[in-house]
Structure formats: C-alpha cells, structure tokens
Write a protein that holds these residues in place. Structure first.
Motif, PDB file in Angstrom:
ATOM      1  N   ASP A  41      40.991  32.291  33.707  1.00  0.00           N
ATOM      2  CA  ASP A  41      41.930  33.164  34.396  1.00  0.00           C
ATOM      3  C   ASP A  41      41.703  34.622  34.009  1.00  0.00           C
ATOM      4  OD1 ASP A  41      43.012  30.989  35.576  1.00  0.00           O
ATOM      5  OD2 ASP A  41      44.676  30.763  34.160  1.00  0.00           O
ATOM      6  N   SER A  42      41.483  34.872  32.730  1.00  0.00           N
ATOM      7  CA  SER A  42      41.262  36.238  32.280  1.00  0.00           C
ATOM      8  C   SER A  42      39.964  36.789  32.836  1.00  0.00           C
ATOM      9  CB  SER A  42      41.247  36.288  30.747  1.00  0.00           C
ATOM     10  OG  SER A  42      42.474  35.826  30.228  1.00  0.00           O
ATOM     11  N   THR A  43      38.950  35.953  32.907  1.00  0.00           N
ATOM     12  CA  THR A  43      37.652  36.407  33.397  1.00  0.00           C
ATOM     13  C   THR A  43      37.706  36.760  34.874  1.00  0.00           C
ATOM     14  OG1 THR A  43      36.581  34.991  31.773  1.00  0.00           O
ATOM     15  CG2 THR A  43      35.216  35.819  33.564  1.00  0.00           C
ATOM     16  N   VAL A  44      38.537  36.039  35.622  1.00  0.00           N
ATOM     17  CA  VAL A  44      38.623  36.289  37.061  1.00  0.00           C
ATOM     18  C   VAL A  44      39.098  37.702  37.346  1.00  0.00           C
ATOM     19  CG1 VAL A  44      39.931  35.679  39.127  1.00  0.00           C
ATOM     20  CG2 VAL A  44      38.938  33.893  37.728  1.00  0.00           C
ATOM     21  N   VAL A  45      40.067  38.201  36.584  1.00  0.00           N
ATOM     22  CA  VAL A  45      40.657  39.504  36.896  1.00  0.00           C
ATOM     23  C   VAL A  45      40.129  40.633  36.027  1.00  0.00           C
ATOM     24  CG1 VAL A  45      42.785  38.499  37.762  1.00  0.00           C
ATOM     25  CG2 VAL A  45      42.593  39.054  35.356  1.00  0.00           C
ATOM     26  N   SER A  46      39.580  40.328  34.853  1.00  0.00           N
ATOM     27  CA  SER A  46      39.112  41.391  33.975  1.00  0.00           C
ATOM     28  C   SER A  46      37.759  41.904  34.442  1.00  0.00           C
ATOM     29  CB  SER A  46      39.015  40.889  32.532  1.00  0.00           C
ATOM     30  OG  SER A  46      38.031  39.886  32.441  1.00  0.00           O
ATOM     31  N   SER A  47      37.412  43.078  33.944  1.00  0.00           N
ATOM     32  CA  SER A  47      36.131  43.673  34.321  1.00  0.00           C
ATOM     33  C   SER A  47      35.716  44.671  33.263  1.00  0.00           C
ATOM     34  CB  SER A  47      36.247  44.367  35.681  1.00  0.00           C
ATOM     35  OG  SER A  47      35.063  45.082  35.959  1.00  0.00           O
ATOM     36  N   SER A  48      34.445  44.646  32.940  1.00  0.00           N
ATOM     37  CA  SER A  48      33.889  45.635  32.018  1.00  0.00           C
ATOM     38  C   SER A  48      33.062  46.655  32.783  1.00  0.00           C
ATOM     39  CB  SER A  48      33.022  44.936  30.958  1.00  0.00           C
ATOM     40  OG  SER A  48      31.986  44.208  31.601  1.00  0.00           O
ATOM     41  N   ALA A  49      33.319  46.784  34.074  1.00  0.00           N
ATOM     42  CA  ALA A  49      32.556  47.712  34.913  1.00  0.00           C
ATOM     43  C   ALA A  49      32.740  49.133  34.437  1.00  0.00           C
ATOM     44  CB  ALA A  49      33.001  47.580  36.371  1.00  0.00           C
ATOM     45  N   ALA A  50      31.642  49.812  34.272  1.00  0.00           N
ATOM     46  CA  ALA A  50      31.634  51.237  33.937  1.00  0.00           C
ATOM     47  C   ALA A  50      32.437  51.552  32.682  1.00  0.00           C
ATOM     48  CB  ALA A  50      32.169  52.052  35.109  1.00  0.00           C
ATOM     49  N   VAL A  51      32.339  50.713  31.673  1.00  0.00           N
ATOM     50  CA  VAL A  51      32.954  51.028  30.391  1.00  0.00           C
ATOM     51  C   VAL A  51      32.114  52.091  29.701  1.00  0.00           C
ATOM     52  CG1 VAL A  51      33.625  50.130  28.143  1.00  0.00           C
ATOM     53  CG2 VAL A  51      33.914  48.725  30.193  1.00  0.00           C
ATOM     54  N   GLU A  52      32.730  53.203  29.396  1.00  0.00           N
ATOM     55  CA  GLU A  52      31.977  54.331  28.845  1.00  0.00           C
ATOM     56  C   GLU A  52      31.605  54.086  27.385  1.00  0.00           C
ATOM     57  OE1 GLU A  52      34.377  57.758  29.345  1.00  0.00           O
ATOM     58  OE2 GLU A  52      34.753  57.408  31.466  1.00  0.00           O
ATOM     59  N   LYS A  53      30.411  54.503  27.047  1.00  0.00           N
ATOM     60  CA  LYS A  53      30.004  54.489  25.659  1.00  0.00           C
ATOM     61  C   LYS A  53      30.441  55.798  25.003  1.00  0.00           C
ATOM     62  CE  LYS A  53      25.972  51.565  26.552  1.00  0.00           C
ATOM     63  NZ  LYS A  53      24.491  51.441  26.449  1.00  0.00           N
ATOM     64  N   LYS A  54      30.548  55.767  23.704  1.00  0.00           N
ATOM     65  CA  LYS A  54      31.052  56.935  22.988  1.00  0.00           C
ATOM     66  C   LYS A  54      30.179  58.158  23.199  1.00  0.00           C
ATOM     67  CE  LYS A  54      33.441  54.343  19.376  1.00  0.00           C
ATOM     68  NZ  LYS A  54      33.568  54.085  17.910  1.00  0.00           N
ATOM     69  N   ASP A  55      28.865  57.993  23.182  1.00  0.00           N
ATOM     70  CA  ASP A  55      27.939  59.121  23.290  1.00  0.00           C
ATOM     71  C   ASP A  55      27.508  59.385  24.733  1.00  0.00           C
ATOM     72  OD1 ASP A  55      28.087  59.269  20.541  1.00  0.00           O
ATOM     73  OD2 ASP A  55      26.334  57.974  20.235  1.00  0.00           O
ATOM     74  N   SER A  56      28.088  58.679  25.683  1.00  0.00           N
ATOM     75  CA  SER A  56      27.678  58.839  27.077  1.00  0.00           C
ATOM     76  C   SER A  56      28.221  60.138  27.666  1.00  0.00           C
ATOM     77  CB  SER A  56      28.178  57.647  27.901  1.00  0.00           C
ATOM     78  OG  SER A  56      27.869  57.834  29.268  1.00  0.00           O
ATOM     79  N   GLN A  58      28.441  60.463  30.936  1.00  0.00           N
ATOM     80  CA  GLN A  58      29.054  60.086  32.205  1.00  0.00           C
ATOM     81  C   GLN A  58      30.566  59.901  32.037  1.00  0.00           C
ATOM     82  OE1 GLN A  58      26.480  56.646  33.031  1.00  0.00           O
ATOM     83  NE2 GLN A  58      25.872  57.682  34.929  1.00  0.00           N
ATOM     84  N   LYS A  59      31.294  60.313  33.060  1.00  0.00           N
ATOM     85  CA  LYS A  59      32.743  60.188  33.074  1.00  0.00           C
ATOM     86  C   LYS A  59      33.156  59.427  34.342  1.00  0.00           C
ATOM     87  CE  LYS A  59      33.317  62.587  29.319  1.00  0.00           C
ATOM     88  NZ  LYS A  59      33.826  61.956  28.078  1.00  0.00           N
ATOM     89  N   PHE A  60      34.025  58.430  34.150  1.00  0.00           N
ATOM     90  CA  PHE A  60      34.418  57.583  35.270  1.00  0.00           C
ATOM     91  C   PHE A  60      35.927  57.634  35.490  1.00  0.00           C
ATOM     92  CE2 PHE A  60      30.504  55.682  33.688  1.00  0.00           C
ATOM     93  CZ  PHE A  60      29.787  55.480  34.862  1.00  0.00           C
ATOM     94  N   ILE A  61      36.311  57.623  36.763  1.00  0.00           N
ATOM     95  CA  ILE A  61      37.703  57.405  37.145  1.00  0.00           C
ATOM     96  C   ILE A  61      37.808  55.947  37.561  1.00  0.00           C
ATOM     97  CG2 ILE A  61      39.507  57.948  38.819  1.00  0.00           C
ATOM     98  CD1 ILE A  61      38.503  60.771  38.935  1.00  0.00           C
ATOM     99  N   ARG A  62      38.512  55.161  36.782  1.00  0.00           N
ATOM    100  CA  ARG A  62      38.592  53.724  37.008  1.00  0.00           C
ATOM    101  C   ARG A  62      39.955  53.362  37.589  1.00  0.00           C
ATOM    102  NH1 ARG A  62      37.257  50.733  31.667  1.00  0.00           N
ATOM    103  NH2 ARG A  62      36.877  48.981  33.078  1.00  0.00           N
ATOM    104  N   THR A  63      39.952  52.581  38.644  1.00  0.00           N
ATOM    105  CA  THR A  63      41.182  52.112  39.276  1.00  0.00           C
ATOM    106  C   THR A  63      41.086  50.615  39.529  1.00  0.00           C
ATOM    107  OG1 THR A  63      40.325  52.605  41.494  1.00  0.00           O
ATOM    108  CG2 THR A  63      41.612  54.331  40.399  1.00  0.00           C
ATOM    109  N   ALA A  64      42.236  49.968  39.590  1.00  0.00           N
ATOM    110  CA  ALA A  64      42.287  48.522  39.851  1.00  0.00           C
ATOM    111  C   ALA A  64      43.400  48.233  40.847  1.00  0.00           C
ATOM    112  CB  ALA A  64      42.522  47.749  38.553  1.00  0.00           C
TER     113      ALA A  64
END
Length: 299
Positions: A41-56, A58-64
């Motif tokens: 159940d958790s895997t169905v809705v969770s996502s690690s998409a575009a998780v920023e690394k500390k030294d990255s 890139q900046k992401f605006i994440r919405t769900a």
C-alpha cells in the motif's frame, strides 16, 4: 512398565515441540503477510521521484494529487491533519461535507415517521509539507486508503528559472543605479527629470516583481503541495421523528365554536352600535328634515 512410561513422555515432548514450531511459523507468516500488504500500500502511493541530493544544483517543485476511498472520511481527515502537523506541514484548505442522494419519509404510526437518508461524505484537502517530508507524509496517508483511484506526483525542475530571476534582479539593480545617477547629474529641465523618474519607478517595480517571483518559487520548492480527494461508501441513516399533524385535528369542538360565534356576533353588534353613534349628527338632521317635510306637506 517403565519403558512404556518413558516412551509416552518422549512422545508428548515431541508433539509439544512440533506444535510450538508450527504456531511460530504461522505467526511469522501472518506478520509477513501484514507487512507485505502495508508495504505494498505504501509503495503504491509513495514516490522518490526527483528527490534532491544535498550537493545537487537542481531545484524541484514537487506536487502530489491523490483520490482515494476511506472507511470514514471524518476520522481519516483528522488522522491526516495530525500527521501533517507532526511532520512540520500545515493545511491550507479543507471542505468536509455530506451530500444527500435520497431522502424518504415513511409513516409508521399515527404520530411517528421513519426518515431514511442516503448520503455520501467527501472532503477535498490541500496541504503543504516540507519538501524533504513529502514521501514520508504520503506513506503515512497510505494507511488511510481503502481503495486508490489515482495518484499523480509531479516534479518540475526550476533551476534555470531561479537563475533567470537572479540575473534579472542583478540587471534591474544595475539599471536602477544608472538611472539614479543620471537624475543627479543631468540638467534641471523638468521634462528630463520627470521622464527619468518614470523610468526609475518602472525599474523598481520590475525589480520588486522579480524578488516576489523568486520568493514565491523558493516557497514552492521548500514546501510541496498535496491535494487530496477523500470519499467513502454511501451511508444510510434512519431515524424516527414525530409526524406532522393535520390542521383539522387542531379545530375546537362544537361547543367552543358556538361560544366563539356568539362572542363574534356580539362584537359585531357593538361595532355597529358605535358606528351609528358616530353618525348621530347626520341622523339628527335626517329626523329634523323628516318632521319639517311632514309639517309643510300637510299645509
């Protein structure tokens, strides 16, 4: 005899050990099944998409955006709100409401009515959570899901947009200084000064807009937005209420009606008498005129 006793004891020990092992295996199997279900159940809705690394850079605006069925909308809403607060987020919008699908009233006795109401409960929720806690919050929300309709997670890379805003602010600052210097060093012609002041105001406005846009984007980067649509199965509610009596049942009996009629007639008679008293001058003139007419008509 001793041999038989020893064999019996040995058999009991073996049976007890086998039963204990079987029970342990069954318990472990149940726990594994529960864990597997919860993880799924958790895997169905969770996502690690575009998780920023500390030294990255890139900046992401994440919405769900999620829509799902729960067993009880109100209880799930409270649980989600508590989880959001726990992980440093906040609720920006919630609209919990019941929609009546059908309402039937059935008279079950002279003074009682059975009211049956079919209704659905739903809630639209918008929450903001720290970007680093987005996946954790979604996994927590997954515990409330009975059936998932859809899950949409977006991650927009705004690194270049941020860089563009920063360069725009620098250009505006340079232009603003040059215009201010031109105003100070230029001649005292009123037209030139007014034109320069107008240009300076436009530059300041552009700079302010760039700063506000940058702050808004930075806020969207730091706090992700989650939109939830919760609903539950149609619910039936039944309650017995007092029936509305017919107005004819409240009419008084014949005796009271007769007394009321006599009173009403007496009031009408009094009103006529008072009305005639108000006309006494006209009546007096009429009587006097009638006597005069009789007197002169005889002559």
């Amino acid at each position: 005899m001793k041999t038989i006793t020893k064999l019996s004891l040995a058999s009991l020990v073996v049976i007890a050990l086998l039963f204990s092992c079987k029970k342990s295996d069954g318990s472990t199997g149940d726990q594994t099944a529960d864990y597997t279900t919860e993880t799924a159940d958790s895997t169905v809705v969770s996502s690690s998409a575009a998780v920023e690394k500390k030294d990255s850079k890139q900046k992401f605006i994440r919405t769900a955006d999620l829509k799902f069925k729960v067993r009880n909308v109100a209880k799930s809403t409270y649980a989600i709100e508590n989880a959001v607060q726990k992980f440093g987020g906040f609720v920006t919008y919630t609209n919990l409401q019941s929609n009546i699908q059908e309402q039937i009233k059935t008279k079950i006795s002279q003074d009682s009515t059975l009211e049956t109401t079919n209704y659905t409960v739903e809630n639209n929720v918008t929450i903001r959570v720290p970007n680093t806690q987005l996946d954790t919050v979604i996994k927590t929300i997954a515990r409330q899901i009975d059936f998932l309709d859809f899950r949409v997670i977006k991650a927009d890379d705004v690194s270049l947009k941020l860089l563009s805003n920063q360069l725009s602010q620098k250009r505006s600052a340079v232009t603003e200084k040059r215009v201010e210097k031109a105003i100070d060093t230029k001649g005292k012609k009123i037209n030139d000064i007014m034109e320069a002041e107008t240009t300076l105001a436009s530059q300041k406005e552009a700079k302010d807009n760039a700063v506000i846009d940058h702050l808004s984007m930075q806020d969207q980067i730091n706090f992700s937005t989650i939109t939830l649509q919760l609903y539950q199965n149609e619910t039936i509610k039944q309650e017995i209420t007092a029936s509305e009596k017919d107005s004819s049942e409240y009419k008084p009996n014949l005796g009271i009606q007769v007394i009321d009629s006599l009173k009403s007639g007496w009031y009408i008679l009094e009103a006529i008498f008072v009305f005639l008293l108000n006309l006494w001058p006209i009546i007096l003139l009429g009587v006097a005129g009638w006597f005069l007419y009789q007197k002169y008509s005889r002559k």
